[in-house]
Design a protein around this motif. Structure first.
Motif, PDB file in Angstrom:
ATOM      1  N   LEU A  70      17.547 -25.240  18.408  1.00 33.37           N
ATOM      2  CA  LEU A  70      17.077 -25.536  19.766  1.00 33.37           C
ATOM      3  C   LEU A  70      17.711 -26.817  20.300  1.00 33.37           C
ATOM      4  O   LEU A  70      18.153 -26.871  21.454  1.00 33.37           O
ATOM      5  N   ASP A  71      17.750 -27.848  19.458  1.00 32.40           N
ATOM      6  CA  ASP A  71      18.328 -29.125  19.865  1.00 32.40           C
ATOM      7  C   ASP A  71      19.807 -28.999  20.221  1.00 32.40           C
ATOM      8  O   ASP A  71      20.262 -29.529  21.242  1.00 32.40           O
ATOM      9  N   VAL A  72      20.543 -28.298  19.392  1.00 27.72           N
ATOM     10  CA  VAL A  72      21.983 -28.137  19.625  1.00 27.72           C
ATOM     11  C   VAL A  72      22.238 -27.300  20.875  1.00 27.72           C
ATOM     12  O   VAL A  72      23.112 -27.624  21.685  1.00 27.72           O
ATOM     13  N   GLY A  73      21.471 -26.222  21.054  1.00 27.26           N
ATOM     14  CA  GLY A  73      21.622 -25.402  22.257  1.00 27.26           C
ATOM     15  C   GLY A  73      21.331 -26.194  23.524  1.00 27.26           C
ATOM     16  O   GLY A  73      22.064 -26.097  24.515  1.00 27.26           O
ATOM     17  N   ALA A  74      20.279 -27.012  23.494  1.00 27.33           N
ATOM     18  CA  ALA A  74      19.938 -27.849  24.649  1.00 27.33           C
ATOM     19  C   ALA A  74      21.046 -28.863  24.918  1.00 27.33           C
ATOM     20  O   ALA A  74      21.411 -29.110  26.071  1.00 27.33           O
ATOM     21  N   HIS A  75      21.590 -29.434  23.854  1.00 32.78           N
ATOM     22  CA  HIS A  75      22.702 -30.376  23.991  1.00 32.78           C
ATOM     23  C   HIS A  75      23.912 -29.698  24.638  1.00 32.78           C
ATOM     24  O   HIS A  75      24.546 -30.264  25.531  1.00 32.78           O
ATOM     25  N   VAL A 133      23.952 -26.997  26.598  1.00 35.51           N
ATOM     26  CA  VAL A 133      23.675 -26.654  27.993  1.00 35.51           C
ATOM     27  C   VAL A 133      23.747 -27.911  28.863  1.00 35.51           C
ATOM     28  O   VAL A 133      24.349 -27.903  29.939  1.00 35.51           O
ATOM     29  N   ALA A 134      23.148 -29.004  28.385  1.00 37.82           N
ATOM     30  CA  ALA A 134      23.107 -30.237  29.166  1.00 37.82           C
ATOM     31  C   ALA A 134      24.492 -30.842  29.387  1.00 37.82           C
ATOM     32  O   ALA A 134      24.727 -31.498  30.406  1.00 37.82           O
ATOM     33  N   ASN A 135      25.395 -30.624  28.451  1.00 43.48           N
ATOM     34  CA  ASN A 135      26.711 -31.269  28.530  1.00 43.48           C
ATOM     35  C   ASN A 135      27.853 -30.317  28.860  1.00 43.48           C
ATOM     36  O   ASN A 135      29.015 -30.714  28.812  1.00 43.48           O
ATOM     37  N   ALA A 136      27.542 -29.091  29.205  1.00 43.49           N
ATOM     38  CA  ALA A 136      28.579 -28.072  29.400  1.00 43.49           C
ATOM     39  C   ALA A 136      29.623 -28.470  30.441  1.00 43.49           C
ATOM     40  O   ALA A 136      30.784 -28.096  30.326  1.00 43.49           O
ATOM     41  N   GLN A 137      29.226 -29.205  31.459  1.00 42.44           N
ATOM     42  CA  GLN A 137      30.176 -29.566  32.505  1.00 42.44           C
ATOM     43  C   GLN A 137      30.732 -30.982  32.355  1.00 42.44           C
ATOM     44  O   GLN A 137      31.424 -31.475  33.234  1.00 42.44           O
ATOM     45  N   LEU A 172      27.337 -20.371  27.907  1.00 41.79           N
ATOM     46  CA  LEU A 172      25.989 -20.685  28.358  1.00 41.79           C
ATOM     47  C   LEU A 172      24.991 -19.608  27.932  1.00 41.79           C
ATOM     48  O   LEU A 172      23.909 -19.915  27.430  1.00 41.79           O
ATOM     49  N   ALA A 173      25.365 -18.349  28.086  1.00 40.70           N
ATOM     50  CA  ALA A 173      24.466 -17.261  27.687  1.00 40.70           C
ATOM     51  C   ALA A 173      24.207 -17.299  26.187  1.00 40.70           C
ATOM     52  O   ALA A 173      23.070 -17.081  25.746  1.00 40.70           O
ATOM     53  N   ASP A 174      25.233 -17.604  25.395  1.00 40.55           N
ATOM     54  CA  ASP A 174      25.052 -17.706  23.944  1.00 40.55           C
ATOM     55  C   ASP A 174      24.027 -18.783  23.599  1.00 40.55           C
ATOM     56  O   ASP A 174      23.167 -18.580  22.736  1.00 40.55           O
ATOM     57  N   ASP A 175      24.117 -19.927  24.272  1.00 36.76           N
ATOM     58  CA  ASP A 175      23.198 -21.021  24.002  1.00 36.76           C
ATOM     59  C   ASP A 175      21.774 -20.678  24.437  1.00 36.76           C
ATOM     60  O   ASP A 175      20.810 -21.002  23.738  1.00 36.76           O
ATOM     61  N   LEU A 176      21.632 -20.017  25.567  1.00 33.08           N
ATOM     62  CA  LEU A 176      20.300 -19.645  26.050  1.00 33.08           C
ATOM     63  C   LEU A 176      19.657 -18.582  25.162  1.00 33.08           C
ATOM     64  O   LEU A 176      18.481 -18.677  24.808  1.00 33.08           O
ATOM     65  N   VAL A 177      20.420 -17.567  24.781  1.00 37.08           N
ATOM     66  CA  VAL A 177      19.891 -16.530  23.892  1.00 37.08           C
ATOM     67  C   VAL A 177      19.612 -17.124  22.509  1.00 37.08           C
ATOM     68  O   VAL A 177      18.588 -16.826  21.891  1.00 37.08           O
TER      69      VAL A 177
END
Length: 111
Positions: free
Chosen positions: A24-29, A31-35, A75-80
């Motif tokens: 969860l932490d890595v996925g949030a990281h 998503v937050a830093n994708a751009q 992004l979809a990979d991180d959300l799923v």
């Protein structure tokens, strides 16, 4: 004979809960830093721990170079992956609660 004999279900489940939290932490990281310019995704690598049972989880850089395919392409990979981690955490928590309930019942019957 299995090396996990004698380990409690909660010990095994707690390692799964820690791995799910890391996911969860890595996925949030991600998503937050994708751009963020030059950002490189991270991922969680999990391996079975045969010595102590459970799972070992560690954070690694995604081998795909930053900018390849666009940072938003995952992004979809991180959300799923986050949703799957939530389900994994909840399932492992249920095992811990069930073990505690069973031990409580056992102690009640023996008292």
């Amino acid at each position: 004979m299995s090396s996990t004999i004698g380990l409690s279900a909660s010990t095994l489940s707690l390692s799964g809960m820690r791995a799910a939290q890391l996911q969860l932490d890595v996925g949030a990281h991600n998503v937050a830093n994708a751009q963020t310019p030059g950002f490189q995704r991270r991922r969680v690598a999990m391996t079975a721990n045969t010595a102590s049972g459970g799972v070992d989880a560690r954070v690694e850089r995604d081998p795909v170079a930053a900018g390849e395919g666009g940072d938003m392409s995952h992004l979809a990979d991180d959300l799923v992956g986050g949703k799957m981690a939530l389900y994994s955490f909840a399932a492992n928590l249920k095992v811990v609660k069930t073990e505690q309930d069973m031990l409580g019942t056992l102690f009640d019957d023996r008292a």
